[in-house]
Design a protein around this motif. Structure first.
Motif, short mmCIF file in Angstrom:
data_model
loop_
_atom_site.label_atom_id
_atom_site.label_comp_id
_atom_site.label_asym_id
_atom_site.label_seq_id
_atom_site.Cartn_x
_atom_site.Cartn_y
_atom_site.Cartn_z
N UNK A 60 -51.51 -20.31 -36.44
CA UNK A 60 -51.87 -20.10 -35.03
C UNK A 60 -50.66 -20.39 -34.15
N UNK A 61 -49.95 -19.35 -33.71
CA UNK A 61 -48.71 -19.57 -32.96
C UNK A 61 -48.95 -20.00 -31.51
N UNK A 62 -50.15 -19.74 -30.98
CA UNK A 62 -50.38 -19.98 -29.56
C UNK A 62 -49.75 -18.87 -28.74
N UNK A 63 -49.47 -19.18 -27.49
CA UNK A 63 -48.88 -18.19 -26.59
C UNK A 63 -47.44 -17.88 -26.98
N UNK A 64 -47.00 -16.67 -26.66
CA UNK A 64 -45.64 -16.25 -26.98
C UNK A 64 -45.05 -15.48 -25.81
N UNK A 65 -43.74 -15.60 -25.65
CA UNK A 65 -43.07 -14.85 -24.61
C UNK A 65 -41.63 -15.27 -24.47
N UNK A 66 -40.79 -14.35 -24.05
CA UNK A 66 -39.38 -14.62 -23.78
C UNK A 66 -38.67 -15.28 -24.97
N UNK A 67 -39.06 -14.87 -26.18
CA UNK A 67 -38.42 -15.38 -27.38
C UNK A 67 -38.91 -16.75 -27.80
N UNK A 68 -39.95 -17.27 -27.15
CA UNK A 68 -40.47 -18.60 -27.45
C UNK A 68 -41.88 -18.52 -28.03
N UNK A 69 -42.24 -19.52 -28.81
CA UNK A 69 -43.58 -19.62 -29.38
C UNK A 69 -44.15 -20.99 -28.99
N UNK A 70 -45.36 -20.97 -28.45
CA UNK A 70 -45.95 -22.20 -27.94
C UNK A 70 -46.00 -23.32 -28.96
N UNK A 71 -46.38 -23.02 -30.20
CA UNK A 71 -46.55 -24.08 -31.19
C UNK A 71 -45.27 -24.88 -31.40
N UNK A 104 -42.66 -25.17 -29.06
CA UNK A 104 -42.31 -25.87 -27.82
C UNK A 104 -43.12 -27.15 -27.68
N UNK A 105 -44.43 -27.06 -27.89
CA UNK A 105 -45.28 -28.24 -27.67
C UNK A 105 -45.09 -29.29 -28.76
N UNK A 106 -44.74 -28.88 -29.97
CA UNK A 106 -44.45 -29.86 -31.02
C UNK A 106 -43.21 -30.67 -30.64
N UNK A 107 -42.19 -30.00 -30.14
CA UNK A 107 -40.96 -30.69 -29.73
C UNK A 107 -41.27 -31.69 -28.61
N UNK A 112 -45.64 -21.62 -18.01
CA UNK A 112 -46.10 -20.34 -18.56
C UNK A 112 -44.99 -19.73 -19.39
N UNK A 113 -45.26 -19.61 -20.68
CA UNK A 113 -44.23 -19.18 -21.61
C UNK A 113 -43.84 -17.71 -21.41
N UNK A 114 -44.74 -16.93 -20.79
CA UNK A 114 -44.44 -15.52 -20.54
C UNK A 114 -43.85 -15.29 -19.16
N UNK A 115 -43.57 -16.37 -18.44
CA UNK A 115 -42.88 -16.26 -17.15
C UNK A 115 -41.40 -16.55 -17.37
N UNK A 116 -40.55 -15.69 -16.89
CA UNK A 116 -39.12 -15.78 -17.20
C UNK A 116 -38.50 -17.09 -16.73
N UNK A 117 -38.89 -17.55 -15.52
CA UNK A 117 -38.28 -18.78 -15.00
C UNK A 117 -38.79 -20.02 -15.75
N UNK A 118 -40.09 -20.08 -16.00
CA UNK A 118 -40.62 -21.23 -16.76
C UNK A 118 -40.05 -21.25 -18.17
N UNK A 119 -39.95 -20.08 -18.79
CA UNK A 119 -39.44 -20.00 -20.16
C UNK A 119 -37.99 -20.44 -20.25
N UNK A 120 -37.20 -20.13 -19.20
CA UNK A 120 -35.80 -20.55 -19.19
C UNK A 120 -35.70 -22.07 -19.23
N UNK A 121 -36.61 -22.75 -18.55
CA UNK A 121 -36.64 -24.22 -18.60
C UNK A 121 -37.08 -24.70 -19.98
N UNK A 122 -38.10 -24.09 -20.55
CA UNK A 122 -38.61 -24.49 -21.87
C UNK A 122 -37.54 -24.43 -22.95
N UNK A 123 -36.59 -23.55 -22.80
CA UNK A 123 -35.54 -23.40 -23.80
C UNK A 123 -34.56 -24.57 -23.79
N UNK A 124 -34.56 -25.38 -22.72
CA UNK A 124 -33.58 -26.45 -22.57
C UNK A 124 -34.11 -27.77 -23.15
N UNK A 125 -33.40 -28.35 -24.12
CA UNK A 125 -33.82 -29.65 -24.65
C UNK A 125 -33.93 -30.72 -23.57
#
Length: 263
Positions: free
Chosen positions: A13-24, A26-29, A147-160
């Motif tokens: 179950x990957x959860x939500x996906x978008x902008x090259x990210x997978x929810x499972x 991101x949330x585990x990290x 929101x993982x499918x929003x470009x601005x939110x996803x850009x933040x999610x990519x940052x450790x």
């Protein structure tokens, strides 16, 4: 306190996906960071996680496990998705609960602390009939961290550094909600370290970069395991909260390897 920490989805179950990210992922990290910060810094806290890797676990298994363990609190960590245009942070308690309930009180403290250091639009405190909120026998809360499918939110999610800040917000909220006691002794000094380097020139570059962002720092030479290092210190505080505020500023300035040390 016995915290059942539940990074959503996982395995098949990957959860939500978008902008090259997978929810499972991101949330585990984020959840692993929450566990580390919480157990390193607070007394009398035991954390049990629904998963610590990319494994499959049903919602029923998660809530059964938390209930059998006798958790004090159930904390479910998620990311959102909609249509690419929605963005921001929101959290949930069960729809049957009143705003005067103990669960709502816990959520109020946690929501305030998370929102205080977030870079996301605050979408507010909400209620829902999610399984993990309905089938748990203890107070429970679910956070939707962008929101993982929003470009601005996803850009933040990519940052450790952003995920570390998100985790810190969750921990600060738990500490306030449950009056957790710090492991540090009175008169402890909290130092914000904005990087450690073998070469002084690299440390000087980091200090200059911080100055350009309006953050003062200095270079301290230390010896670790017989080796000399140059450490960039961006502040020393007697209050952990003040140190965490400065750490957030340093992380916002793009320094991903910043951390707090105590002495």
């Amino acid at each position: 306190m016995k915290l059942y920490l539940d990074p959503g989805h996982g395995g098949s179950d990957p959860g939500a996906q978008g902008n090259g990210l997978v929810e499972k992922a991101v949330v585990l990290d984020i959840a692993l960071r929450i566990r580390r910060i919480l157990t390193e810094n607070y007394k009398d806290v035991v954390v049990k996680m629904s998963r610590t890797d990319d494994s499959t676990k049903s919602l029923q298994q998660r809530t059964n496990e938390a209930n059998s363990w006798g958790a004090t609190y159930y904390f479910s960590i998620h990311c959102n998705a909609f249509n690419g245009s929605a963005h921001g942070y929101e959290d949930y308690i069960h729809s049957s609960l009143s705003d005067a309930s103990q669960t709502a009180g816990y959520r109020n403290s946690i929501h305030t602390e998370i929102s205080r250091i977030y870079q996301l639009n605050n979408r507010g405190k909400k209620k829902g009939n999610f399984h993990v909120l309905r089938e748990t026998s203890m107070a429970a809360m679910l956070t939707e961290n962008g929101f993982i499918d929003n470009e601005q939110d996803a850009a933040l999610m990519q940052e450790p550094s952003w995920r570390e800040r998100v985790a810190l917000g969750h921990v600060n909220g738990l500490a306030k909600a449950f009056n957790l006691q710090s492991k540090t002794e009175p008169n402890t000094i909290f130092r914000v370290i904005a990087g450690s380097f073998k070469l002084r020139g690299n440390a000087e570059d980091r200090s200059i970069a911080l100055k350009s962002q309006g953050i003062k720092s200095f270079i301290d030479r230390i010896t670790i395991s017989g080796e000399q290092w140059y450490r960039v210190q961006a502040g020393a505080f007697t209050s952990r909260e003040n140190a965490e505020n400065r750490l957030s500023e340093v992380l916002n300035a793009g320094v991903e390897d910043a951390f707090i040390v105590t002495d």
